[in-house]
Write an enzyme that holds these catalytic residues in place. Sequence first.
Site, PDB file in Angstrom:
ATOM      1  CE1 TYR A 178      74.064  17.506  54.262  1.00  0.00           C
ATOM      2  CE2 TYR A 178      75.297  15.543  54.813  1.00  0.00           C
ATOM      3  CZ  TYR A 178      75.270  16.852  54.395  1.00  0.00           C
ATOM      4  OH  TYR A 178      76.458  17.499  54.120  1.00  0.00           O
ATOM      5  CE  LYS A 192      74.617  20.329  56.577  1.00  0.00           C
ATOM      6  NZ  LYS A 192      75.905  19.791  56.143  1.00  0.00           N
TER       7      LYS A 192
END
Lengths: 307, 307, 307, 307
Positions: free
Chosen positions: A138, A166
Amino acid sequence: MFDPTSLHGIIPPICTPLTEDGEVDVPSVHTLVEHLLAGGVHGIFALGSTGEFALLTSQQRQALLDAVIAAVRGRVPVLAGILDTSTSRCVERGLAARAAGADAVVLSPIYYFRASQQELIHHFRAVRAAVGLPLLAYDVPTAVNVKLEVGTIKQLAEERVIVGVKDSSGVVDAFRHMLLATRGTDFRAFTGSELIVDACLRMGAHGSVPGLGNVFPAEYVRIYDLARTRDWEGAAAIQERLLACFYELIAQGDPGYSASSSALGGFKTGLKLKGAIAGTRVAAPLHSFGPAEEERVADVMRRFGFL
Amino acid sequence: MFDPTSLHGIIPPICTPLTEDGEVDVPSVHTLVEHLLAGGVHGIFALGSTGEFALLTSQQRQALLDAVIAAVRGRVPVLAGILDTSTSRCVERGLAARAAGADAVVLSPIYYFRASQQELIHHFRAVRAAVGLPLLAYDVPTAVNVKLEVGTIKQLAEERVIVGVKDSSGVVDAFRHMLLATRGTDFRAFTGSELIVDACLRMGAHGSVPGLGNVFPAEYVRIYDLARTRDWEGAAAIQERLLACFYELIAQGDPGYSASSSALGGFKTGLKLKGAIAGTRVAAPLHSFGPAEEERVADVMRRFGFL
Amino acid sequence: MFDPTSLHGIIPPICTPLTEDGEVDVPSVHTLVEHLLAGGVHGIFALGSTGEFALLTSQQRQALLDAVIAAVRGRVPVLAGILDTSTSRCVERGLAARAAGADAVVLSPIYYFRASQQELIHHFRAVRAAVGLPLLAYDVPTAVNVKLEVGTIKQLAEERVIVGVKDSSGVVDAFRHMLLATRGTDFRAFTGSELIVDACLRMGAHGSVPGLGNVFPAEYVRIYDLARTRDWEGAAAIQERLLACFYELIAQGDPGYSASSSALGGFKTGLKLKGAIAGTRVAAPLHSFGPAEEERVADVMRRFGFL
Amino acid sequence: MFDPTSLHGIIPPICTPLTEDGEVDVPSVHTLVEHLLAGGVHGIFALGSTGEFALLTSQQRQALLDAVIAAVRGRVPVLAGILDTSTSRCVERGLAARAAGADAVVLSPIYYFRASQQELIHHFRAVRAAVGLPLLAYDVPTAVNVKLEVGTIKQLAEERVIVGVKDSSGVVDAFRHMLLATRGTDFRAFTGSELIVDACLRMGAHGSVPGLGNVFPAEYVRIYDLARTRDWEGAAAIQERLLACFYELIAQGDPGYSASSSALGGFKTGLKLKGAIAGTRVAAPLHSFGPAEEERVADVMRRFGFL
């Protein structure tokens, strides 16, 4: 057995509905999950930034994750955020997510302290080894003060430590660079840039984790479907409508409060107006909307034809 | 009953000694506390940045705090850091600190999310009310991305929500402004700017929380004592020697690792060389020193006449 | 012949008085210089940030510098800022300053582009060689986005490329480090941290370049004189009064305009109230004060007993 | 008469070729212009960041602009950068550009000082009124420390103060927001995000100002042409090849020098290898490439099949 290479599409970072006294509103988790699944989403990401993970106690995080997994009933994969400030703490969160039944976990650089890229490589390796679930990186530098460099992501992908990413960095150039560097592999890349999802899909992203997708899951799924058929005009038309609405939706908080509280309040009010959750409470110390702020959000929704 | 208006002097943010397998090294906590008390320190601040609080699990934090309080045996006040990412989490930490027997607690703005000053005022009020211990504000914007404004501190002081502040902002102008704004009250101001402690005492600070004071408690206490007698030349001479040493002490980590690991490794190696702790381990994902790095620190200590 | 090792004391960065149509107000330059010299200042720094150098055309810079030098008539040294965006441009400015009769020139890192420390070493060497006047370094990272590192300053000092520094970095730790690194040489260090001048003098600074010294030259000279006699209490008392006034003086601009316009307007209104300049105009695009803003500044001045 | 609403396509920010002694290399300007026009570019932007405007003296800027306009001979529009640190200085630059025969001028927020959005609106109005040429806004916050907000651009567009924008902010969300806010008008939007030109054209941008387009004008024109036919796959394939090359091309400078010098050196070496300019000199204090650095760039160009 969950196959992480099958991850794709729209995976909203689910909001955490709260009761008036600040606890996880389990019935609203169920209605919210149904709202998202009715929109056709391809997965759900629990305990991300939009999910207020940082504002919840460990017990509340557990309650939220349990409720989401119970509500989803295996219909789509559930990803669980395990962001924290050290390797040991992230491992603890990862083991809890695994025990709860999450399909995969999502990990950022540590925050408070700033680790080097080399230290982060050790971090991701150690968490992956200890937790034993598929792991996504992330990238969220505005919150954690460190950017995951393309070389770091590439190395972790080649070592099979991470199965995907992500990207909420907002640095689209670097995101595209990373897409190119991992093309032709099983690596899965999702954009958190919720206002240019069509463009990121065009560049090769496998999907998106859009905060605004809480309110508009069907619209984001439609963007994804149109992109699959290479109807970029159609995808853009929906994305543009969402973009215009977004900037107004997140701007209705009273002055003196944080941008995060205004955005979260905007999302939660949108969900309440759609009947997906019962109340708009945001965890302290962030500000929770009052009636006047909710009414301004309703005006925005009406003006854009979403109510 | 602890009187927070009596807080003063040198209150080092105690390092957290770790064993080879990363757990709190309780025997080293005891030797370290004795090292600090032998130096004459006026208090101990546990679970601050220098104490690697963010890198420890909840159990480890508890173990560290218990060990410190047991080792100190009431000889000086023990302050406990309760920094975290939400009001609820800080309250949990505060109640644990209270149960452990801390004399006061220390709280920063939340991190990960960025709260507004107004939201932070609510935050400090809520934590103070729930925890019931004297509360100090901790201004550390490089870690939490938000500065506590002078007006915020002043308001919280006037409301008696906070009894003091630890300023690690590095913004000396604003610190002095705050000193003026609270002069003549019971409010206690401590500087974390460990290289200009003499100057801050001259401006009216009540003491300091110097990370380097782990290694050199007696030297910092001497600065404080000289300042009390208004011997600014004498105080400056010691401060300058510490300053010159500091910049080399924190710069001996291998390339590729973070500045925090280099600084923590430098402090811990200094402590090991002085016999105050057993090992130099730093919690993951930050880098722990190897023999070559420790040797370079020993060279620095010898060169400055501290070994 | 000007001896740069004699530089010391209070050297205000002189404001540039402007007429209603935005040209250099030469008569006001003369009254302002007399105001400063009557206060006992030890030098004048023209064309610094407070002097709005970046907002002036080349002709206006020349007019300002000519007027200052004419007004000063050799009574104190005149330093001229030659900050610009490339080596060639700084050389041009330096040669113009030399032709105008400046005693020394003041140079920062280039702005717009960000040079490395190594490139800056070449820059300072080249400008010094081409201009042939004593050169001071100007450390002002908030404006130019690059900090002059202590090692860079030390190397340039040892090479005799620079004779001193004006430190407006606000990083007091590093300033003190630099003071130590150059102690015992002819190098001259001046602080631009106008609210802690007494503390910086205590640390070994040779003087200050305080923007607020435009309005309060006598007060800053008094701080300097008291510091020379080691009366730190006396020096602090004046500094504290100036500090408290400063934060209000610079905060009276109307909302919607920049912090720089509010600060410059505050200084210029203070000067107008003292009869040192005729008008408060600030160069475009920065905002110039209107009557209501000037009145608020007058209130501040009265409240602090300076009117 | 130049019609600014006709602006479109690929408008490279032309590099400024320099001789060994640092002056504008006029013959190389002519070969470079022919190289660009042979590539099919639709305009040329002189004196932008890639053109090292900030590193050139006023005379050199004039010489460069004169040479470009002479070389272009009206075959495409010539835009001239007039970025500077105040309204008066930008007006001077604008009048010089007009006298030289530029078709339009390009203006950013002032740098060194940071103006508010309101002050910038005054700035753009004043420069437009004084210069009398079509004006484009240049959004380049990493250099000037201020972002042009969407609302500011929209207001200036509605007032007809600006006819277009060059967006080098990297904030793609906001760029798309601005595209939507000005759609259906004559306003022209160009992206400086040279690695996602295809995506920006898909979003509605009218063209691009790619620094890398100096080296690869034909490739960027091909991207533009494919975008016009909605062949997004074809456009992406070329853009991806350029992106991969870009990250290596700009990374061949020796350690210790700035990122800007490495990028400029990479571009200029690419141009030299293509025979478009004679030498790779970059203006001081930025570093100029030596033979080893040029050889590494040649390796990159060969590896990507561009030599």
